[in-house]
Design a protein around this motif. Structure first.
Motif, mmCIF file in Angstrom:
data_model
loop_
_atom_site.group_PDB
_atom_site.id
_atom_site.type_symbol
_atom_site.label_atom_id
_atom_site.label_comp_id
_atom_site.label_asym_id
_atom_site.label_seq_id
_atom_site.Cartn_x
_atom_site.Cartn_y
_atom_site.Cartn_z
ATOM 1 N N GLN A 222 0.813 -1.210 0.000
ATOM 2 C CA GLN A 222 0.000 0.000 0.000
ATOM 3 C C GLN A 222 0.852 1.269 0.000
ATOM 4 O OE1 GLN A 222 -3.209 -0.063 -0.539
ATOM 5 N NE2 GLN A 222 -3.277 2.166 -0.533
ATOM 6 N N THR A 223 1.922 1.290 0.789
ATOM 7 C CA THR A 223 2.751 2.504 0.839
ATOM 8 C C THR A 223 3.474 2.709 -0.485
ATOM 9 O OG1 THR A 223 4.468 1.214 1.978
ATOM 10 C CG2 THR A 223 3.080 2.635 3.338
ATOM 11 N N LEU A 224 3.789 1.620 -1.169
ATOM 12 C CA LEU A 224 4.401 1.736 -2.503
ATOM 13 C C LEU A 224 3.379 2.300 -3.498
ATOM 14 C CD1 LEU A 224 6.778 -0.685 -4.257
ATOM 15 C CD2 LEU A 224 4.744 0.057 -5.463
ATOM 16 N N LEU A 225 2.140 1.822 -3.402
ATOM 17 C CA LEU A 225 1.099 2.321 -4.311
ATOM 18 C C LEU A 225 0.835 3.807 -4.069
ATOM 19 C CD1 LEU A 225 -1.362 -0.707 -4.208
ATOM 20 C CD2 LEU A 225 -0.075 0.099 -6.207
ATOM 21 N N GLU A 226 0.873 4.196 -2.790
ATOM 22 C CA GLU A 226 0.622 5.602 -2.456
ATOM 23 C C GLU A 226 1.862 6.469 -2.651
ATOM 24 O OE1 GLU A 226 -0.986 5.927 1.497
ATOM 25 O OE2 GLU A 226 -2.391 4.291 1.133
ATOM 26 N N GLY A 227 3.027 5.827 -2.773
ATOM 27 C CA GLY A 227 4.261 6.596 -2.894
ATOM 28 C C GLY A 227 4.627 7.289 -1.594
ATOM 29 N N VAL A 228 4.669 6.502 -0.506
ATOM 30 C CA VAL A 228 5.072 7.037 0.803
ATOM 31 C C VAL A 228 6.358 6.325 1.223
ATOM 32 C CG1 VAL A 228 4.404 7.323 3.223
ATOM 33 C CG2 VAL A 228 2.657 7.378 1.430
ATOM 34 N N PRO A 229 7.421 7.076 1.489
ATOM 35 C CA PRO A 229 8.665 6.405 1.913
ATOM 36 C C PRO A 229 8.542 5.888 3.340
ATOM 37 C CG PRO A 229 8.943 8.780 2.006
ATOM 38 C CD PRO A 229 7.560 8.531 1.447
ATOM 39 N N ASP A 230 9.510 5.101 3.778
ATOM 40 C CA ASP A 230 9.509 4.666 5.174
ATOM 41 C C ASP A 230 10.211 5.706 6.040
ATOM 42 O OD1 ASP A 230 12.350 3.975 5.657
ATOM 43 O OD2 ASP A 230 12.024 2.371 4.209
ATOM 44 N N GLY A 231 10.183 5.469 7.359
ATOM 45 C CA GLY A 231 10.640 6.486 8.290
ATOM 46 C C GLY A 231 12.105 6.420 8.667
ATOM 47 N N VAL A 232 12.837 5.409 8.205
ATOM 48 C CA VAL A 232 14.250 5.313 8.588
ATOM 49 C C VAL A 232 15.169 5.109 7.390
ATOM 50 C CG1 VAL A 232 13.735 4.380 10.879
ATOM 51 C CG2 VAL A 232 14.134 2.812 8.978
ATOM 52 N N GLY A 233 14.599 4.994 6.199
ATOM 53 C CA GLY A 233 15.387 4.662 5.015
ATOM 54 C C GLY A 233 16.483 5.675 4.731
ATOM 55 N N ALA A 234 17.508 5.208 4.008
ATOM 56 C CA ALA A 234 18.704 6.017 3.759
ATOM 57 C C ALA A 234 18.419 7.185 2.813
ATOM 58 C CB ALA A 234 19.801 5.129 3.178
ATOM 59 N N ASP A 235 17.551 6.991 1.829
ATOM 60 C CA ASP A 235 17.348 8.018 0.799
ATOM 61 C C ASP A 235 15.881 7.984 0.331
ATOM 62 O OD1 ASP A 235 17.240 9.619 -1.458
ATOM 63 O OD2 ASP A 235 19.191 8.946 -2.218
ATOM 64 N N PRO A 236 15.012 8.759 1.034
ATOM 65 C CA PRO A 236 13.579 8.690 0.702
ATOM 66 C C PRO A 236 13.270 9.100 -0.734
ATOM 67 C CG PRO A 236 14.016 10.383 2.381
ATOM 68 C CD PRO A 236 15.288 9.613 2.202
ATOM 69 N N ALA A 237 14.036 10.040 -1.298
ATOM 70 C CA ALA A 237 13.765 10.452 -2.687
ATOM 71 C C ALA A 237 14.037 9.292 -3.640
ATOM 72 C CB ALA A 237 14.640 11.660 -3.045
ATOM 73 N N ALA A 238 15.154 8.590 -3.417
ATOM 74 C CA ALA A 238 15.466 7.417 -4.247
ATOM 75 C C ALA A 238 14.418 6.332 -4.048
ATOM 76 C CB ALA A 238 16.850 6.881 -3.889
ATOM 77 N N GLN A 239 13.929 6.198 -2.812
ATOM 78 C CA GLN A 239 12.905 5.183 -2.537
ATOM 79 C C GLN A 239 11.627 5.483 -3.323
ATOM 80 O OE1 GLN A 239 11.555 4.800 1.582
ATOM 81 N NE2 GLN A 239 11.261 2.613 1.302
ATOM 82 N N LEU A 240 11.245 6.759 -3.386
ATOM 83 C CA LEU A 240 10.044 7.127 -4.144
ATOM 84 C C LEU A 240 10.231 6.841 -5.632
ATOM 85 C CD1 LEU A 240 8.860 10.402 -2.378
ATOM 86 C CD2 LEU A 240 8.027 8.055 -2.113
#
Ligand SMILES: [Zn+2]
Length: 279
Positions: A222-240
């Protein structure tokens, strides 16, 4: 015929704002670590690919030893405040493989999507296997800096010498940054940076469907479908951007999304339920 088996190595609870980022910059990290709300119980998954060229394991889950006091660095706040585990000895990847009808010694290749403890914790079961990690991930996880960054690398097996992969640079298409793992080309390793900089996903083609085992590219579909990064990841822009590439792939062709902690994965795998991208 190729078959995918999902294996569960216990449960984890993390902060709600780690699953789904709240805020940006340092606020995101603060909430991801210290949010008062906990996630629901989340499974810790690994996947076994039963392939004609041999058994391939994607991630090794967590070890029961992680339940012991002093397993993690005592000085690291994350393990005190931000995570709870339930992994019993029978939950470990070795017994779980046997329950599914396989012997850990028969696993030929282990692909670690990334080196976080709940993906690399079961490594000790696979002393003889070829272990694949991205070069970028290994560099980030090593030494004291790695331990500060959340990789308890002092718990790696003493002789841990993974084969380091250098994937092509990421592009517009998810498969730009990929390489084949099997000779028949049906299993591929794909760079999926964001949660960690060196995160890799594994894709398997079965009956015209792409099964994508994406580690922690997102905690939930669901968070991938909504395009929401996680709260501890190294690079939220890259994750999106990784999320967008996976959604684009799912728009073009049937794709079943399997990851490390989404409770719906067993059902998605069993029903071959493909990702539905609205927009
Ligand atoms: Zn992770």
């Amino acid at each position: 015929m190729t078959k995918i088996h999902i294996l569960r190595t216990g449960s984890v609870w993390i902060k709600a704002a780690q699953v789904r980022a709240r805020g940006t910059g340092l606020t995101r990290i603060y909430n991801g670590l210290f949010d008062r709300a906990w996630s629901p119980e989340l499974p810790i998954f690994a996947y076994l690919i039963e392939h004609p060229e041999g058994l391939i394991l994607v991630d090794t889950g967590e070890t029961a030893r992680a339940m012991n006091k002093g397993y993690y660095p005592f000085w690291h706040p994350y393990y005190h405040f931000s995570i709870r585990l339930n992994v019993r000895p029978d939950d470990e990847i070795g017994p779980q493989l046997r329950l599914a009808g396989f012997a850990p010694e028969d696993v030929k290749t282990v692909v670690l999507t990334h080196l976080h403890t709940d993906h690399a914790g079961g490594l000790a079961w696979f002393g003889k296997a070829r272990v694949l990690v991205s070069q970028r991930e290994f560099a980030a996880a090593r030494g004291f800096a790695g331990r500060v960054a959340g990789y308890p690398n002092h718990r790696w097996p003493k002789d841990f010498t993974p084969e380091l992969l250098q994937l092509p640079p990421v592009g517009a298409n998810l498969m730009d940054a990929s390489m084949p793992l099997t000779k028949d080309g049906t299993v591929r390793i794909i760079a999926a940076p964001g949660h960690t900089l060196g995160l890799m996903a594994v894709s398997v083609e079965i009956d015209g469907i792409m099964f994508l085992m994406a580690g922690d590219a997102s905690y939930l579909e669901q968070t991938l479908l909504e395009g929401v990064p996680d709260g501890v990841g190294a690079d939220p822009a890259a994750q999106l951007q990784t999320h967008a590439r996976i959604r684009a792939m799912a728009r073009r062709r049937p794709l079943v999304y399997l990851n490390g902690h989404d409770p719906d994965c067993p059902q998605r795998l069993q029903e071959r339920r493909t990702m539905q991208v609205l927009e």
